[in-house]
Design a protein around this motif. Structure first.
Motif, PDB file in Angstrom:
ATOM      1  N   VAL A 263      32.681  41.307  42.495  1.00 15.11           N
ATOM      2  CA  VAL A 263      33.628  41.719  41.459  1.00 15.11           C
ATOM      3  C   VAL A 263      35.057  41.611  41.973  1.00 15.11           C
ATOM      4  CG1 VAL A 263      34.428  43.693  40.089  1.00 15.11           C
ATOM      5  CG2 VAL A 263      31.979  43.201  40.269  1.00 15.11           C
ATOM      6  N   HIS A 266      36.200  38.032  41.842  1.00 15.18           N
ATOM      7  CA  HIS A 266      35.978  37.270  40.603  1.00 15.18           C
ATOM      8  C   HIS A 266      34.957  36.155  40.823  1.00 15.18           C
ATOM      9  CE1 HIS A 266      37.831  35.066  36.870  1.00 15.18           C
ATOM     10  NE2 HIS A 266      36.703  35.700  36.596  1.00 15.18           N
ATOM     11  N   VAL A 466      36.823  48.825  39.450  1.00 18.00           N
ATOM     12  CA  VAL A 466      36.816  47.904  38.301  1.00 18.00           C
ATOM     13  C   VAL A 466      35.517  48.034  37.515  1.00 18.00           C
ATOM     14  CG1 VAL A 466      36.758  45.457  37.656  1.00 18.00           C
ATOM     15  CG2 VAL A 466      38.461  46.278  39.305  1.00 18.00           C
ATOM     16  N   TYR A 470      35.054  49.123  33.624  1.00 20.12           N
ATOM     17  CA  TYR A 470      34.299  48.269  32.684  1.00 20.12           C
ATOM     18  C   TYR A 470      33.400  49.078  31.752  1.00 20.12           C
ATOM     19  CZ  TYR A 470      30.923  44.721  31.106  1.00 20.12           C
ATOM     20  OH  TYR A 470      30.106  43.914  30.346  1.00 20.12           O
ATOM     21  N   LEU A 483      36.282  40.348  33.538  1.00 21.43           N
ATOM     22  CA  LEU A 483      37.038  40.019  34.744  1.00 21.43           C
ATOM     23  C   LEU A 483      38.036  38.904  34.469  1.00 21.43           C
ATOM     24  CD1 LEU A 483      34.224  40.094  37.479  1.00 21.43           C
ATOM     25  CD2 LEU A 483      35.890  41.870  36.944  1.00 21.43           C
ATOM     26  N   VAL A 487      40.984  41.582  34.034  1.00 25.18           N
ATOM     27  CA  VAL A 487      41.320  41.971  35.409  1.00 25.18           C
ATOM     28  C   VAL A 487      42.070  40.871  36.155  1.00 25.18           C
ATOM     29  CG1 VAL A 487      40.361  42.699  37.617  1.00 25.18           C
ATOM     30  CG2 VAL A 487      39.341  43.526  35.483  1.00 25.18           C
TER      31      VAL A 487
END
Length: 531
Positions: A263, A266, A466, A470, A483, A487
């Motif tokens: 995460v 990415h 993150v 979510y 993402l 993000v």
């Protein structure tokens, strides 16, 4: 304003228990930007032949990291947080935490670093038809069965470190699917433990442990975005003994450090992957299709959303490199020109850029612990040269950096032989903070572009924050979309393309590295560990 976000609980808190540091990270939900951090140093112990952490150290460390974060928020923004929009917990994957019916720990926590499960892992791999690594929870359980350990008869639940902390905070025995996939194989269609393999295991242990029902021992599996409970009053007191933290905060599914690393970089879509470097080093590559064969070098796990991933996990990462940096740091201090740790790393890593492409014939093995991929049950860090090797500081440091990537690249070459294509690898971890050095050498070692973004140093604590954020978006978009669109929308990554000279030099280094493994094996056989 960050102060307004903190007051309005438009924030998410991530806590990650790594091998040497427990980190807390607070992000603004609107931007995913870091607005406060906290940390606590800790270290594993080697006791009675087992690598472990005491559970008291887990909680004292978490509380210290949380208190550090709260103080940082007040220092930066003039506000002490009392609640958050969501919380997430992450930790080192795998290992074995075994509890009785009363929730009492039966045996000391056995971490991923232990390599005592060889017979169990080999037998389970043959029975299941998939690779079961030594560090997986199921290998630890079956080894305990094979060894007739008395605690097996009292076993009523087992989990990972992240699952244990999450259960204490919420009262729910659940795991994110990525962490769960390092306990027992996952069925890609059901996003749950493989039912056929559960039955095979129960049949396997029927004579030795007739009361054992594996499905009743394992945590419930959740995917990213699933509600995973809320902070209880008891859990709030565990995090914050001052009583300021309010209960009722939702938590996301607890995840392993591999998933949070994906995460944070990415790297959750097919043909992407990431490398996480710390005490251990591992690569995660999201697969487009199943592998043709089982390989002992590769674990089959999942992303936090449940997509299949090939994982190359090496027990030994940057710890030996850090030891050499400490040596040179002490030399600087003794010479009357002391440097802080970051400055020492910066000088040494930049010096490596002047080294020969093959490190001048030098070899560095970073094996402080056993390394199953190359067949080592125990570790012996070695620095090796021949009479005609060029012993310069630049070559020494390049060899040390190459040594961090040596075992990893062996596993990655297995993936390449399977025809797995990678468009880009993302890297994170402290060694990538010195721009353009470790990143460049990793690109040469993998023969693939390597990207490093702003989240490289924050790592998994930011990644689990993150995932917590979510929770409130999962109904509207999948994780990859969240993402990409939210993000990382405005985040730029620095990409290093593989340099042909580096790639050729590392290939020559790796040939020597493979040949020199006989020296490593001889050292294990002939030199006692001294513990």
């Amino acid at each position: 304003m960050s102060a307004d976000a903190i007051r309005a609980a438009r924030t998410s808190l991530g806590i990650e228990l790594g091998s040497t540091r427990i980190k807390a990270c607070l992000i603004d939900d609107d931007t995913a930007a870091v607005i406060a951090v906290g940390s606590h140093e800790w270290e594993n112990q080697y006791a009675d032949g087992i690598w472990t952490y005491a559970l008291d150290a887990v909680w004292s460390g978490i509380r210290a990291a949380y208190a550090d974060l709260v103080a940082d928020a007040e220092r930066r923004h003039g506000v002490r947080p009392e609640t958050f929009g969501a919380i997430g917990v992450s930790a080192m994957m795998h290992g074995y935490l075994a509890f009785d019916a009363a929730g009492e720990l039966l045996v000391p926590f056995r971490t991923w670093r232990n390599t005592t499960t060889g017979p169990a892992a080999a037998e389970l791999s043959a029975l299941f038809g998939v690779n079961i690594p030594l560090r997986w929870s199921i290998a630890h359980l079956y080894q305990a069965v094979l060894d007739d350990e008395p605690h097996v008869a009292e076993l009523r639940s087992m989990t990972t470190l992240a699952g244990y902390v999450h259960a204490a905070l919420t009262g729910r025995n659940v795991l994110g699917i990525g962490d769960a996939s390092g306990m027992f194989p996952i069925d890609a269609a059901t996003h749950d433990y493989d039912a056929d393999l559960l039955h095979r295991f129960d049949a396997l242990v029927a004579d030795r442990a007739p009361a054992l029902r594996l499905a009743e021992l394992l945590p419930e599996v959740l995917v990213a975005g699933d509600p995973a409970g809320a902070l209880t009053a008891e859990g709030a007191a565990l995090l914050d003994p001052t009583g300021a933290l309010r209960p009722g905060i939702p938590l996301c599914p607890p995840e392993g450090d591999a998933g949070t690393g994906m995460v944070a970089t990415h790297a959750v879509a097919p043909r992407t992957g990431n490398v996480s470097a710390g005490t251990s080093i591992f690569a995660m590559v999201v697969l487009e299709q199943p592998l043709a064969y089982a390989h002992h070098e590769l674990d089959l796990v999942t992303t936090p959303a449940g997509d299949p991933v090939a994982m190359v996990h090496c027990n030994n990462g940057a710890s030996e490199l850090a030891a050499w940096a400490g040596l040179f740091g002490r030399f600087a201090a003794a010479s009357g020109a002391p440097l802080d740790t970051d400055a020492v790393f910066d000088v040494l890593l930049r010096e490596a850029l002047d080294g020969e492409a093959d490190a001048g014939g030098l070899l560095a093995y970073n094996h402080l612990a056993g390394e199953p991929i190359v067949g080592l049950d125990e570790g012996r860090p070695l620095f090796v040269r021949t009479p005609d090797s060029r012993l310069t500081l630049a070559n020494v440091m390049r060899a040390q950096l190459y040594g961090v990537f040596g075992t990893l690249s062996i596993g990655m070459r297995v993936l390449a032989e399977e025809g797995v294509e990678i468009e880009r690898m993302f890297a994170h971890g402290g060694m990538f903070r010195t721009a353009g050095v470790a990143q460049r050498f990793l690109a040469g070692a993998l023969a693939a572009p390597v990207a490093v973004g702003a989240s490289a140093a924050e790592g998994g604590a930011w990644g689990i924050a993150v995932l917590a954020s979510y929770l409130s978006h999962a109904a509207d978009t999948d994780l990859s979309g969240y993402l990409g669109d939210h993000v990382f929308r405005d985040v730029e990554a620095v990409v290093a393309e593989p340099d042909p000279a580096d790639a050729a030099g590392f290939a020559a280094y790796l040939d020597r590295y493979r040949a020199g493994l006989v020296v490593e094996a001889a050292a294990v056989a002939g030199l006692p560990s001294g513990r």
